[in-house]
Write a protein that holds these residues in place. Structure first.
Motif, short mmCIF file in Angstrom:
data_model
loop_
_atom_site.label_atom_id
_atom_site.label_comp_id
_atom_site.label_asym_id
_atom_site.label_seq_id
_atom_site.Cartn_x
_atom_site.Cartn_y
_atom_site.Cartn_z
N PRO A 1 0.81 -1.23 0.00
CA PRO A 1 0.00 0.00 0.00
C PRO A 1 0.84 1.27 0.00
CG PRO A 1 -0.95 -1.60 1.49
CD PRO A 1 0.34 -2.19 1.02
N GLU A 2 1.94 1.27 0.76
CA GLU A 2 2.77 2.47 0.83
C GLU A 2 3.41 2.79 -0.53
OE1 GLU A 2 2.18 0.61 4.70
OE2 GLU A 2 3.03 -0.17 2.83
N ASP A 3 3.72 1.77 -1.30
CA ASP A 3 4.29 1.99 -2.63
C ASP A 3 3.26 2.64 -3.56
OD1 ASP A 3 6.94 0.74 -2.27
OD2 ASP A 3 5.78 -1.09 -2.00
N PHE A 4 2.02 2.16 -3.51
CA PHE A 4 0.98 2.75 -4.35
C PHE A 4 0.67 4.18 -3.91
CE2 PHE A 4 -0.06 -1.87 -4.68
CZ PHE A 4 0.28 -2.00 -6.02
N GLU A 5 0.71 4.44 -2.60
CA GLU A 5 0.49 5.80 -2.12
C GLU A 5 1.61 6.73 -2.60
OE1 GLU A 5 0.21 5.11 2.04
OE2 GLU A 5 -1.77 4.18 1.92
N TYR A 6 2.84 6.22 -2.62
CA TYR A 6 3.96 6.99 -3.16
C TYR A 6 3.72 7.29 -4.64
CZ TYR A 6 8.69 7.42 -5.23
OH TYR A 6 9.78 7.82 -5.95
N ALA A 7 3.27 6.28 -5.40
CA ALA A 7 3.00 6.49 -6.82
C ALA A 7 1.93 7.56 -7.02
CB ALA A 7 2.56 5.17 -7.47
N VAL A 8 0.90 7.54 -6.19
CA VAL A 8 -0.16 8.55 -6.29
C VAL A 8 0.39 9.94 -6.03
CG1 VAL A 8 -2.28 9.41 -5.19
CG2 VAL A 8 -2.07 6.99 -5.79
N ARG A 9 1.27 10.07 -5.02
CA ARG A 9 1.87 11.38 -4.74
C ARG A 9 2.73 11.86 -5.89
NH1 ARG A 9 5.21 12.19 -1.33
NH2 ARG A 9 5.90 10.14 -0.58
N MET A 10 3.45 10.94 -6.53
CA MET A 10 4.26 11.33 -7.69
C MET A 10 3.36 11.75 -8.87
SD MET A 10 7.37 11.16 -6.62
CE MET A 10 6.73 11.63 -4.99
N MET A 11 2.24 11.04 -9.06
CA MET A 11 1.30 11.44 -10.11
C MET A 11 0.68 12.80 -9.80
SD MET A 11 -0.78 7.91 -10.85
CE MET A 11 -0.07 6.39 -10.23
N THR A 12 0.39 13.04 -8.54
CA THR A 12 -0.17 14.33 -8.14
C THR A 12 0.83 15.45 -8.42
OG1 THR A 12 -1.47 13.24 -6.41
CG2 THR A 12 -1.18 15.63 -6.23
N ALA A 13 2.11 15.19 -8.11
CA ALA A 13 3.15 16.18 -8.41
C ALA A 13 3.23 16.42 -9.92
CB ALA A 13 4.49 15.70 -7.87
N ALA A 14 3.16 15.36 -10.71
CA ALA A 14 3.21 15.51 -12.17
C ALA A 14 2.06 16.37 -12.67
CB ALA A 14 3.18 14.14 -12.84
N GLU A 15 0.87 16.17 -12.09
CA GLU A 15 -0.28 16.98 -12.49
C GLU A 15 -0.06 18.44 -12.12
OE1 GLU A 15 -5.11 17.33 -11.68
OE2 GLU A 15 -4.05 15.44 -11.29
N ARG A 16 0.46 18.68 -10.91
CA ARG A 16 0.72 20.06 -10.48
C ARG A 16 1.75 20.72 -11.38
NH1 ARG A 16 3.37 21.67 -6.65
NH2 ARG A 16 2.65 23.73 -7.23
N SER B 1 -6.79 9.16 -14.88
CA SER B 1 -7.37 10.51 -15.01
C SER B 1 -6.32 11.60 -15.15
CB SER B 1 -8.27 10.80 -13.81
OG SER B 1 -7.52 10.78 -12.59
N HIS B 2 -5.05 11.24 -15.36
CA HIS B 2 -4.02 12.27 -15.48
C HIS B 2 -4.36 13.19 -16.66
CE1 HIS B 2 -0.17 14.07 -14.74
NE2 HIS B 2 0.20 13.91 -16.00
N PRO B 3 -4.36 14.50 -16.45
CA PRO B 3 -4.84 15.43 -17.49
C PRO B 3 -3.81 15.76 -18.56
CG PRO B 3 -4.32 16.64 -15.50
CD PRO B 3 -4.12 15.19 -15.17
N PHE B 4 -2.66 15.11 -18.54
CA PHE B 4 -1.61 15.34 -19.54
C PHE B 4 -1.24 13.99 -20.15
CE2 PHE B 4 -1.35 18.63 -16.30
CZ PHE B 4 -1.51 19.78 -17.09
N PRO B 5 -0.49 13.97 -21.25
CA PRO B 5 -0.20 12.69 -21.90
C PRO B 5 0.44 11.67 -20.97
CG PRO B 5 0.42 14.51 -23.33
CD PRO B 5 0.03 15.12 -22.02
N THR B 6 0.07 10.42 -21.17
CA THR B 6 0.69 9.30 -20.44
C THR B 6 1.09 8.23 -21.45
OG1 THR B 6 -1.39 8.10 -20.03
CG2 THR B 6 -0.71 9.71 -18.37
N VAL B 7 2.22 7.60 -21.20
CA VAL B 7 2.68 6.48 -22.01
C VAL B 7 2.95 5.32 -21.06
CG1 VAL B 7 4.46 5.61 -23.56
CG2 VAL B 7 3.73 8.01 -23.72
N SER B 8 2.27 4.20 -21.28
CA SER B 8 2.45 3.02 -20.45
C SER B 8 3.36 2.04 -21.17
CB SER B 8 1.10 2.34 -20.18
OG SER B 8 0.20 3.23 -19.53
N VAL B 9 4.39 1.56 -20.47
CA VAL B 9 5.33 0.60 -21.05
C VAL B 9 5.34 -0.65 -20.17
CG1 VAL B 9 7.66 0.20 -21.87
CG2 VAL B 9 6.74 2.53 -21.86
N ILE B 10 4.89 -1.77 -20.72
CA ILE B 10 4.92 -3.03 -19.99
C ILE B 10 6.26 -3.70 -20.33
CG2 ILE B 10 3.78 -5.25 -19.59
CD1 ILE B 10 1.20 -3.95 -20.68
#
Length: 627
Positions: free
Chosen positions: A425-440, A478-487
């Motif tokens: 859970p802490e890793d996903f919360e970290y990812a969310v904070r990084m996504m939030t920073a990217a949006e900001r 829901s990120h409002p800017f371009p996203t590229v997913s790489v598996i």
């Protein structure tokens, strides 16, 4: 001049005893009989360097040439009147202030102004332990509010830095409400600007500061040797009635718990780190699609390095390296016979193949530059990373926030073993904070996904695993800017989907797999057996349509990148695919981005099922009429 680090070439099997322990005839059996000192990660805290917060803060202020603003603000009235008896005398708040001023040479714990980080200007708020243990009162709160307002007016980043014992007891609730004012001021700055807000912990950070201005920052950085928490150790021991082990509230422990994002070794690295973050461009533009990488070297391996025990420096250029190991990139699925055997070989390599390209390798080679928002820790034979890491990277002058799963490694002599990422859970919360920073910061995101799934433990369940995964999925989609997913490896279950928003641009290595749950787990469900056979797992993997070609045929993957024996060939192809995927989304507004994703993810089987039912109904009507 220091000797260069050793260079080894890893094999696909465990090394011989002589390879690991030399030629002196020492065997594993003899080593096992020697006295062994029990080691725990806590021992890393005991050997960490000491930190003098007053000295660190003074060095920091001097390094950035802080130009202080409004330094005349100070306490002029004692409205509360809190007192204590010292011998035969009564000590008042004004007495404490005079003593603190005489000892420190300043008139308050906080100051702010404009500093320079290698040519990058920022508003800097500093709390100094030297005055009243860095306690927060009305003056300190007001200075933070004014610092945030100055940063907003000037369009500059905001940096808070220092050490604090918490809210000043002598101001009671007047001091306590400064937590609210500081958190609100940070929130206003973040909602009215796209500039970074970085909080730096230096020494001791407790109470009010730890629960207001610090955790709401886009990025939390700590100097090595810092302690950080809301309640101090003595308060906790009084409440719990038992001793708190040393080190549990260190910045290092907080880093492992993901309460701190980055550890830096000292003020010099701190200033360089912040300067690199601030200098990364924010300009949004289309990228040139022609290749800009240098000529490829003839390579069939990738390098894994090993340094001394302890936490690494944050910046790659400052990390110590004692040993370098070339790990072969040899795909076993190409030499397998049947399609099922090839899939099983691919699956096993994803789970345990140290030669696969991980997020850190791709950050270092796909992008022109990157500032990592994470550290690794070397402990005995283990080189451990967080399961999800992030960085601020640039490619062709465009900045990206990069978020990806990262495995850890066991390094013993020339042997390198892999421990795949299983985010908690802490890793996903970290990812969310990084996504939030990217949006900001108004930046696009590149996601690298390689996990068999989230951490399957009861402890993770109790800490809110489902909620954390859902929040990550929601934020990514829901990120409002371009996203590229790489598996790049496995896109396993919800834990993999949390960092793989489909529907925009999805790239997949031809050596990767995607599945609703890890194939052994799927076989367990299908066959209702706790230990499914190899045959059952193989058939499950073969028929679940998990390959890159399968996912492309299903409309989920846009581009397949060949995972070549030469890692840099893979890097070249991946870089080109990321550029094309980003350019395809550049200039689209958030509503258009989301609508396109929704359209692409509409159900495919639903329409086919309805058509089949209608056809059956029509056939039935026809037969009735004929009868």
């Amino acid at each position: 001049m220091a000797a260069p680090p050793e260079k080894h070439h890893a094999s696909d099997t465990d090394p011989d005893v002589d390879d690991v322990y030399g030629e002196g005839g020492v065997t594993r059996d003899l080593l096992d009989r020697r006295p062994v000192v029990p080691r725990t990660v806590a021992s890393l805290y005991e050997s960490r360097p000491g930190l003098n917060p007053t000295q660190a803060i003074a060095t920091f202020v001097e390094s950035i040439s802080l130009q202080e603003r409004y330094g005349h603000l100070r306490v002029v009235d004692d409205l509360i009147g809190l007192q204590r008896r010292v011998g035969d005398t009564i000590e008042r708040y004004t007495d404490k202030l005079r003593n603190a001023e005489a000892r420190s040479g300043t008139n308050e714990s906080a100051r702010f102004g404009i500093g320079d980080f290698g040519g990058q200007r920022a508003v800097v708020y500093v709390v100094d332990w030297a005055f009243f243990a860095g306690s927060l009162g009305e003056v300190a709160g007001e200075k933070f509010v004014q610092a945030a307002e100055l940063a907003e007016r000037e369009g500059l980043p905001l940096i808070s830095m220092g050490a604090s014992s918490g809210v000043r007891q002598h101001e009671n609730v007047l001091g306590l409400v400064q937590m609210q004012r500081m958190a609100a001021a940070a929130n206003k700055f973040q909602h009215t600007t796209n500039r970074p807000y970085i909080s730096v912990l230096a020494g001791q950070v407790w109470g009010g500061m730890s629960a207001s201005a610090v955790p709401v920052a886009d990025l939390i950085v700590a100097l090595e040797g810092t302690d950080y928490g809301f309640a101090g150790r003595r308060v906790i021991e009084t409440f719990e009635g038992r001793e708190v082990p040393r080190g549990l509230q260190s910045a290092e422990a907080n880093y492992l718990d993901r309460n701190v994002d980055v550890l830096v070794k000292g003020v010099e690295e701190l200033v360089e780190f912040i300067g690199q973050v601030l200098s990364s461009g924010r300009i949004s533009h289309r990228l040139r699609e022609e290749e800009t990488l240098e000529e490829l070297a003839d390579s069939g391996s990738r390098e894994v390095s090993a340094g001394p025990e302890g936490f690494s420096a944050a910046l790659w250029g400052r990390q110590e390296v004692d040993q370098r190991i070339d790990v072969p990139r040899a795909r076993r699925d190409r030499t397998s016979g049947s399609p099922r055997e090839a899939l099983m070989a691919r699956y096993n390599e994803i789970a345990a193949g140290a030669g696969r390209l991980d997020t850190e390798f791709l950050l270092r080679h796909v992008f022109d530059s990157a500032v990592p928002f994470y550290n690794h820790v070397r402990f005995e034979d283990e080189k451990a990373y967080p399961s999800i890491v992030a960085a601020l990277a640039t490619l062709g002058g465009q900045s990206f926030v990069v978020i990806g799963d990262q495995p850890s490694y066991t390094i013993s002599g020339a042997y390198v073993g892999k421990r795949p990422a299983n985010p908690s859970p802490e890793d996903f919360e970290y990812a969310v904070r990084m996504m939030t920073a990217a949006e900001r910061w108004e930046l696009p995101i590149v996601f690298f996904t390689d996990t068999l799934g989230a951490m399957p433990s009861m402890a993770a369940e109790r800490r809110g695993q489902s909620r954390a995964i859902a929040q990550s999925i929601k934020r990514a989609a829901s990120h409002p800017f371009p996203t590229v997913s790489v598996i790049t490896g496995a896109m396993g279950s919800g834990g993999g989907l949390a960092t793989t928003p489909f529907g925009r641009e999805t790239i997949m290595f031809d050596s990767a797999l995607g599945f609703v749950s890890e194939p052994r787990s799927t076989a367990t469900i299908l066959y209702n057996e706790s230990n499914p056979s190899l045959e059952q797992v193989g058939m499950t993997l073969e028929t679940m349509k998990a390959s890159a070609l399968d996912l492309k045929a299903q409309g989920l993957v846009d581009t397949i990148v060949h995972d070549a024996d030469n890692p840099l060939a893979t890097v070249r192809e991946l870089r080109s695919a990321i550029v094309k995927g980003y350019n395809a989304q550049h200039g689209l507004n958030p509503r258009r981005l989301r609508r396109q994703a929704d359209d692409r993810l509409r159900p495919r089987t639903l329409g086919k099922l309805a058509s089949a039912e209608e056809k059956a109904a029509d056939d039935g009507d026809g037969s009735d009429q004929q009868g």
